[in-house]
Design a protein around this motif. Structure first.
Motif, PDB file in Angstrom:
ATOM      1  N   UNK A  76      13.781   3.020   2.461  1.00 52.09           N
ATOM      2  CA  UNK A  76      15.008   3.289   2.270  1.00 52.09           C
ATOM      3  C   UNK A  76      14.918   4.406   1.403  1.00 52.09           C
ATOM      4  N   UNK A  77      13.044   4.976   1.347  1.00 55.60           N
ATOM      5  CA  UNK A  77      12.474   5.581   0.447  1.00 55.60           C
ATOM      6  C   UNK A  77      12.317   6.891   0.622  1.00 55.60           C
ATOM      7  N   UNK A  78      12.444   8.405  -0.088  1.00 56.06           N
ATOM      8  CA  UNK A  78      11.719   9.785   0.265  1.00 56.06           C
ATOM      9  C   UNK A  78      10.913   9.487  -0.881  1.00 56.06           C
ATOM     10  N   UNK A  79       9.972   9.883  -0.835  1.00 54.12           N
ATOM     11  CA  UNK A  79       8.808  10.527  -1.839  1.00 54.12           C
ATOM     12  C   UNK A  79       8.289  12.632  -1.972  1.00 54.12           C
ATOM     13  N   UNK A  80       7.942  12.389  -3.157  1.00 53.62           N
ATOM     14  CA  UNK A  80       6.797  13.412  -3.471  1.00 53.62           C
ATOM     15  C   UNK A  80       6.008  13.546  -3.770  1.00 53.62           C
ATOM     16  N   UNK A  81       4.886  13.582  -2.762  1.00 47.59           N
ATOM     17  CA  UNK A  81       3.591  13.820  -3.514  1.00 47.59           C
ATOM     18  C   UNK A  81       3.365  14.874  -3.825  1.00 47.59           C
ATOM     19  N   UNK A  82       3.155  14.947  -5.426  1.00 50.49           N
ATOM     20  CA  UNK A  82       2.750  16.264  -6.174  1.00 50.49           C
ATOM     21  C   UNK A  82       1.017  16.840  -6.618  1.00 50.49           C
ATOM     22  N   UNK A  83       0.632  18.001  -5.928  1.00 49.66           N
ATOM     23  CA  UNK A  83      -1.171  17.755  -6.085  1.00 49.66           C
ATOM     24  C   UNK A  83      -1.418  18.698  -6.761  1.00 49.66           C
ATOM     25  N   UNK A  84      -2.508  19.185  -7.856  1.00 51.81           N
ATOM     26  CA  UNK A  84      -3.084  20.590  -7.903  1.00 51.81           C
ATOM     27  C   UNK A  84      -1.587  20.825  -8.896  1.00 51.81           C
ATOM     28  N   UNK A  85      -0.958  19.902  -9.811  1.00 53.32           N
ATOM     29  CA  UNK A  85       0.134  20.382 -10.732  1.00 53.32           C
ATOM     30  C   UNK A  85      -0.258  21.280 -11.640  1.00 53.32           C
ATOM     31  N   UNK A  86       0.663  22.734 -11.535  1.00 55.99           N
ATOM     32  CA  UNK A  86       0.629  23.474 -12.960  1.00 55.99           C
ATOM     33  C   UNK A  86       1.776  23.665 -13.334  1.00 55.99           C
ATOM     34  N   UNK A  87       2.035  23.511 -14.740  1.00 53.81           N
ATOM     35  CA  UNK A  87       2.833  23.887 -16.143  1.00 53.81           C
ATOM     36  C   UNK A  87       4.005  24.068 -15.763  1.00 53.81           C
ATOM     37  N   UNK A  88       3.604  25.191 -14.716  1.00 57.64           N
ATOM     38  CA  UNK A  88       5.452  26.115 -14.098  1.00 57.64           C
ATOM     39  C   UNK A  88       6.375  25.349 -13.547  1.00 57.64           C
ATOM     40  N   UNK A  89       5.153  23.344 -13.455  1.00 56.71           N
ATOM     41  CA  UNK A  89       6.102  22.810 -12.532  1.00 56.71           C
ATOM     42  C   UNK A  89       6.973  22.260 -12.612  1.00 56.71           C
ATOM     43  N   UNK A  90       6.668  21.890 -14.687  1.00 60.14           N
ATOM     44  CA  UNK A  90       7.253  21.204 -15.639  1.00 60.14           C
ATOM     45  C   UNK A  90       8.845  21.470 -15.528  1.00 60.14           C
ATOM     46  N   UNK A  91       9.742  20.427 -15.504  1.00 62.43           N
ATOM     47  CA  UNK A  91      11.513  20.025 -14.945  1.00 62.43           C
ATOM     48  C   UNK A  91      11.574  19.036 -14.754  1.00 62.43           C
ATOM     49  N   UNK A  92      13.189  18.586 -14.322  1.00 63.96           N
ATOM     50  CA  UNK A  92      13.991  17.397 -14.005  1.00 63.96           C
ATOM     51  C   UNK A  92      13.666  17.656 -12.722  1.00 63.96           C
ATOM     52  N   UNK A  93      12.714  16.263 -12.118  1.00 62.88           N
ATOM     53  CA  UNK A  93      13.072  16.726 -10.426  1.00 62.88           C
ATOM     54  C   UNK A  93      14.005  16.206  -9.621  1.00 62.88           C
ATOM     55  N   UNK A  94      15.405  16.170  -8.917  1.00 61.03           N
ATOM     56  CA  UNK A  94      16.144  15.961  -8.500  1.00 61.03           C
ATOM     57  C   UNK A  94      15.693  15.391  -6.981  1.00 61.03           C
ATOM     58  N   UNK A  95      15.823  14.090  -6.586  1.00 61.44           N
ATOM     59  CA  UNK A  95      16.777  13.922  -5.155  1.00 61.44           C
ATOM     60  C   UNK A  95      18.171  13.904  -4.533  1.00 61.44           C
ATOM     61  N   UNK A  96      17.958  14.617  -3.109  1.00 63.62           N
ATOM     62  CA  UNK A  96      19.461  14.222  -2.380  1.00 63.62           C
ATOM     63  C   UNK A  96      19.610  14.152  -1.226  1.00 63.62           C
ATOM     64  N   UNK A  97      20.805  13.637  -0.417  1.00 65.36           N
ATOM     65  CA  UNK A  97      20.720  13.547   0.110  1.00 65.36           C
ATOM     66  C   UNK A  97      21.729  14.258   1.257  1.00 65.36           C
ATOM     67  N   UNK A  98      21.349  14.924   2.689  1.00 63.31           N
ATOM     68  CA  UNK A  98      22.775  15.484   3.542  1.00 63.31           C
ATOM     69  C   UNK A  98      23.030  15.135   4.790  1.00 63.31           C
ATOM     70  N   UNK A  99      23.877  14.673   4.520  1.00 59.56           N
ATOM     71  CA  UNK A  99      24.358  13.478   6.155  1.00 59.56           C
ATOM     72  C   UNK A  99      24.061  14.886   7.317  1.00 59.56           C
TER      73      UNK A  99
END
Length: 125
Positions: A76-99
């Protein structure tokens, strides 16, 4: 009702990697599409990536080729692998579900019924 809890955020240098996780409650996780969104200070929430119940993936142009979304329905898990991160990727990250996922509106936050509390990702130069 679905409850979502994100984890894995933190501070990383530009060029580094992080993997975010989003654990979902409920027995119908496999039937939901899942999305990742982010919001930087003073900016609107923007779409990052989504994965349908069947595994189809969608990415914002800004992260295509650098981020990978995946899901493990047994956990019951979703992942986000983030590579080659940039300064502009700075943020609060939210996951969401859509039925009731429609690929044409995968990036529209209003399409998602359930949201996590968010996890901070900070990329330093």
């Amino acid at each position: 009702q679905v409850q979502l809890v994100e984890s894995g955020g933190g501070l990383v240098q530009a060029g580094g990697s992080l993997r975010l996780s989003c654990a979902a409650s409920g027995r119908t996780f496999s039937s939901y599409a899942m999305g990742w969104f982010r919001q930087a200070p003073g900016k609107e929430r923007e779409s990052v990536a989504a994965i349908s119940w069947s595994g189809g993936t969608y990415y914002a142009d800004s992260v295509k080729g650098r981020f990978i979304i995946s899901r493990d329905n047994t956990k019951n898990t979703v992942y986000l692998q983030m590579n080659s991160l940039k300064v502009e990727d700075t943020a609060v990250y939210y996951c969401a579900a859509d039925p009731s996922f429609r690929s044409s509106v995968w990036g529209n936050p209003s399409s998602y019924d359930y949201w996590g509390q968010g996890t901070q990702v900070t990329v330093s130069s």
